[in-house]
Design a protein around this motif. Structure first.
Motif, PDB file in Angstrom:
ATOM      1  N   THR A   3       1.084  -1.140  -0.048  1.00  0.00           N
ATOM      2  CA  THR A   3      -0.127   0.150  -0.121  1.00  0.00           C
ATOM      3  C   THR A   3       0.966   1.359   0.012  1.00  0.00           C
ATOM      4  N   TYR A  57      -2.201   5.706   4.835  1.00  0.00           N
ATOM      5  CA  TYR A  57      -3.071   4.891   5.368  1.00  0.00           C
ATOM      6  C   TYR A  57      -3.378   5.025   6.857  1.00  0.00           C
ATOM      7  N   LEU A 112      -5.847  -1.127  -3.069  1.00  0.00           N
ATOM      8  CA  LEU A 112      -4.762  -0.403  -2.036  1.00  0.00           C
ATOM      9  C   LEU A 112      -3.266  -0.991  -2.360  1.00  0.00           C
TER      10      LEU A 112
END
Length: 264
Positions: free
Chosen positions: A164, A168, A246
């Motif tokens: 990712t 986040y 993601l």
């Protein structure tokens, strides 16, 4: 032979080729947007091309669909394509079944360079607002906002999937309460989310409640895990699809989501 057919038969072939080239030509504007140009009004080829075509409205729609397919984004209008930033190289296209439908399809597209044609990667079933789509969404109207929006921030209840690259925010607050529109459980819906930059402040957690355009439009519109039912405005896709999104989205590729009913 009718007058119309005689007139058409006298048109030299080179002129018809010019008309076709003009109809499907691409003009690059100074700001970096790409615009598919129609036949110029009053051009030598224009009147003859229109005389040979279907009714104007149908002809424009057909040419628009052809251009969209040529650029790799079928079912998206010329006006909507013009809003996609030229520098974007990743795109999620959410195509609704109809203006008032909550059923849609989400497709991930990439392109190797700015301005290149889009290439389809993967596609998944999706759900959107219970009452379909709106260009003038208001809080609580159960529609999803229609348009082109950036994807800049992600988060979720679970740790971020490996690879990712979007910022986040893992937070215990990503828990959906209550029941869905059809009474279904919302458990796990926010295990993974990507904030859709509709009436929000980019660069913040999806949980940030700031609404720059006012409370009336609503906000906190996310791409999240599907809960087997329509949403209040978000877009839901399968959990594995969210992990794939993601793992794929890259801030340097300026990812966007293009969403609305087919043909919007």
């Amino acid at each position: 032979m009718s007058k119309h057919r005689r007139a058409r038969s006298r048109t030299p072939r080179p002129t018809r080729r010019v008309a076709l080239a003009a109809a499907f030509g691409l003009l690059t504007l100074g700001a970096g947007w790409v615009y598919a140009a129609d036949d110029p009004e009053g051009s030598e080829a224009g009147p003859q091309a229109r005389a040979d075509s279907r009714p104007p409205a149908q002809d424009r729609a057909a040419r628009d669909a052809d251009r969209g397919a040529l650029q790799g984004l079928p079912g998206v209008s010329e006006r909507t394509r013009a809003r996609i930033p030229a520098e974007s190289r990743q795109l999620i296209l959410v195509t609704g079944k109809a203006k008032d439908s909550s059923e849609s399809t989400a497709t991930l597209y990439t392109r190797p360079a700015a301005g290149a044609d889009w290439v389809r990667a993967e596609s998944w079933p999706a759900r959107n607002g219970a009452k379909g789509w709106s260009t003038e969404r208001t809080y609580g109207d159960l529609t999803s906002p229609q348009g082109v929006f950036a994807l800049t921030d992600a988060g979720g209840l679970l740790p971020k999937p490996p690879g990712t690259r979007l910022p986040y925010d893992k937070d215990g607050a990503f828990v959906a309460t209550g029941r869905g529109v059809n009474g279904e459980s919302l458990a796990g819906s926010f295990d993974y989310v990507v904030a859709i930059d509709f009436n929000r402040k980019p660069g913040t957690s999806p949980l940030d409640a700031t609404k720059p355009e006012g409370e009336r439009k609503g906000g906190n519109i996310w791409l999240h895990v599907d809960h087997d039912g329509p949403s209040q405005g978000c877009v839901g896709i399968p959990k594995q699809a969210m992990k794939k999104v993601l793992e794929t989205l890259d801030p340097t590729a300026k990812p966007v989501i293009v969403m609305g009913p087919e043909g919007f």
